[in-house]
Design a protein around this motif. Sequence first.
Motif, PDB file in Angstrom:
ATOM      1  N   ALA A  20      24.757   8.458  -6.512  1.00  0.00           N
ATOM      2  CA  ALA A  20      24.475   8.107  -7.991  1.00  0.00           C
ATOM      3  C   ALA A  20      24.376   6.453  -7.758  1.00  0.00           C
ATOM      4  CB  ALA A  20      25.376   8.769  -8.760  1.00  0.00           C
ATOM      5  N   GLN A  24      20.795   4.648  -8.870  1.00  0.00           N
ATOM      6  CA  GLN A  24      20.531   4.177 -10.082  1.00  0.00           C
ATOM      7  C   GLN A  24      20.167   2.250  -9.936  1.00  0.00           C
ATOM      8  OE1 GLN A  24      24.158   3.887 -12.678  1.00  0.00           O
ATOM      9  NE2 GLN A  24      22.885   3.195 -13.999  1.00  0.00           N
ATOM     10  N   GLU A  27      16.921   2.504  -8.703  1.00  0.00           N
ATOM     11  CA  GLU A  27      16.041   2.384  -9.322  1.00  0.00           C
ATOM     12  C   GLU A  27      15.173   1.178 -10.434  1.00  0.00           C
ATOM     13  OE1 GLU A  27      13.187   4.901 -10.406  1.00  0.00           O
ATOM     14  OE2 GLU A  27      13.626   6.430 -10.086  1.00  0.00           O
ATOM     15  N   ASN A  28      16.537   0.558 -10.393  1.00  0.00           N
ATOM     16  CA  ASN A  28      16.856  -1.178 -11.451  1.00  0.00           C
ATOM     17  C   ASN A  28      15.901  -1.789 -10.671  1.00  0.00           C
ATOM     18  OD1 ASN A  28      17.052  -2.644 -13.390  1.00  0.00           O
ATOM     19  ND2 ASN A  28      20.085  -2.538 -13.523  1.00  0.00           N
ATOM     20  N   CYS A 135      14.020  12.092 -14.313  1.00  0.00           N
ATOM     21  CA  CYS A 135      14.637  12.492 -16.236  1.00  0.00           C
ATOM     22  C   CYS A 135      12.922  12.935 -16.111  1.00  0.00           C
ATOM     23  CB  CYS A 135      15.308  10.963 -16.524  1.00  0.00           C
ATOM     24  SG  CYS A 135      15.158  11.134 -17.651  1.00  0.00           S
ATOM     25  N   ARG A 147      12.339   8.314 -14.181  1.00  0.00           N
ATOM     26  CA  ARG A 147      13.505   7.850 -13.396  1.00  0.00           C
ATOM     27  C   ARG A 147      14.353   8.858 -12.574  1.00  0.00           C
ATOM     28  NH1 ARG A 147      14.920   2.601 -15.184  1.00  0.00           N
ATOM     29  NH2 ARG A 147      16.711   2.481 -13.885  1.00  0.00           N
ATOM     30  N   PHE A 149      17.976  10.132 -10.787  1.00  0.00           N
ATOM     31  CA  PHE A 149      18.793  10.383 -10.849  1.00  0.00           C
ATOM     32  C   PHE A 149      19.737  11.810 -10.336  1.00  0.00           C
ATOM     33  CE2 PHE A 149      17.550  13.203 -13.649  1.00  0.00           C
ATOM     34  CZ  PHE A 149      19.110  13.752 -14.350  1.00  0.00           C
ATOM     35  N   ARG A 151      22.465  14.176 -11.001  1.00  0.00           N
ATOM     36  CA  ARG A 151      23.136  14.917 -11.687  1.00  0.00           C
ATOM     37  C   ARG A 151      24.601  15.174 -11.612  1.00  0.00           C
ATOM     38  NH1 ARG A 151      21.578  21.284 -13.708  1.00  0.00           N
ATOM     39  NH2 ARG A 151      22.845  21.092 -15.242  1.00  0.00           N
ATOM     40  N   GLN A 155      24.795  16.674 -16.657  1.00  0.00           N
ATOM     41  CA  GLN A 155      23.506  16.212 -17.107  1.00  0.00           C
ATOM     42  C   GLN A 155      22.442  16.507 -16.631  1.00  0.00           C
ATOM     43  OE1 GLN A 155      23.966  12.246 -14.912  1.00  0.00           O
ATOM     44  NE2 GLN A 155      22.811  10.962 -15.869  1.00  0.00           N
ATOM     45  N   CYS A 158      18.776  10.697 -17.149  1.00  0.00           N
ATOM     46  CA  CYS A 158      19.183   9.461 -16.636  1.00  0.00           C
ATOM     47  C   CYS A 158      20.034   8.580 -17.367  1.00  0.00           C
ATOM     48  CB  CYS A 158      17.889   8.665 -15.847  1.00  0.00           C
ATOM     49  SG  CYS A 158      16.736   7.947 -16.663  1.00  0.00           S
ATOM     50  N   SER A 159      19.971   8.452 -18.514  1.00  0.00           N
ATOM     51  CA  SER A 159      21.081   7.609 -19.265  1.00  0.00           C
ATOM     52  C   SER A 159      20.970   8.338 -20.446  1.00  0.00           C
ATOM     53  CB  SER A 159      20.439   6.209 -19.427  1.00  0.00           C
ATOM     54  OG  SER A 159      19.195   6.031 -20.159  1.00  0.00           O
TER      55      SER A 159
END
Length: 199
Positions: A20, A24, A27-28, A135, A147, A149, A151, A155, A158-159
């Motif tokens: 995770a 994350q 993706e950033n 997402c 995006r 993510f 899970r 959830q 993604c955020s």
Amino acid sequence: MKMAEKRVRKSHAPADRLLAGIVQALENDREDHKKTCRSLLEGGPFQCEVMPLFELTSNDIAPLRAECLAFLRSLIGARNRDYSEGFSTTGAITFSAVALHGRVYVEAKGSVRDALVLQLIGLLQVAGVERLRLCGAQFADGRACGRLFVRTHKQENCSRTCQNRAFMRRQREAAQREIEELRLGRERAAQRRRRMERT
């Protein structure tokens, strides 16, 4: 990647939490991806050397990041097919057993890129690909967030921001349905009155 004079101690973080964090960070756009690569090399299922990583520049890491993201996205698409896009190593990888801190680890020797590919695939196998998601929260203009993510629990986004966005969209849609049902109810009542007036 040669035998490291400094061995990396394996992380005790569960594989799904590590995956995770890696997804994350990938993706950033503002993330330090060298740090992400280090986390993957240190925390993945194989014993790998971290020292050559410092020789890489952002220009070296950017294409690898893009390749990793494309591969992860293809895995999500592969749920509806029997295969995903390929993700291969560029050179030979040598495996050996290494005793460290009273445990035996599998050590992988090869280029840094190949070690990262191997760690990512090994981590996906340990954590489980079924937890990887895209997402689906939609922006005001109708575009999906899209995006990647991992899970956790129930959830679905993604955020927290996307979770709130999806919640508000459902609320607006429910309010629209309610307004539409009221309008249809009024129309039906008006039609019944007209019919009764005719008779």
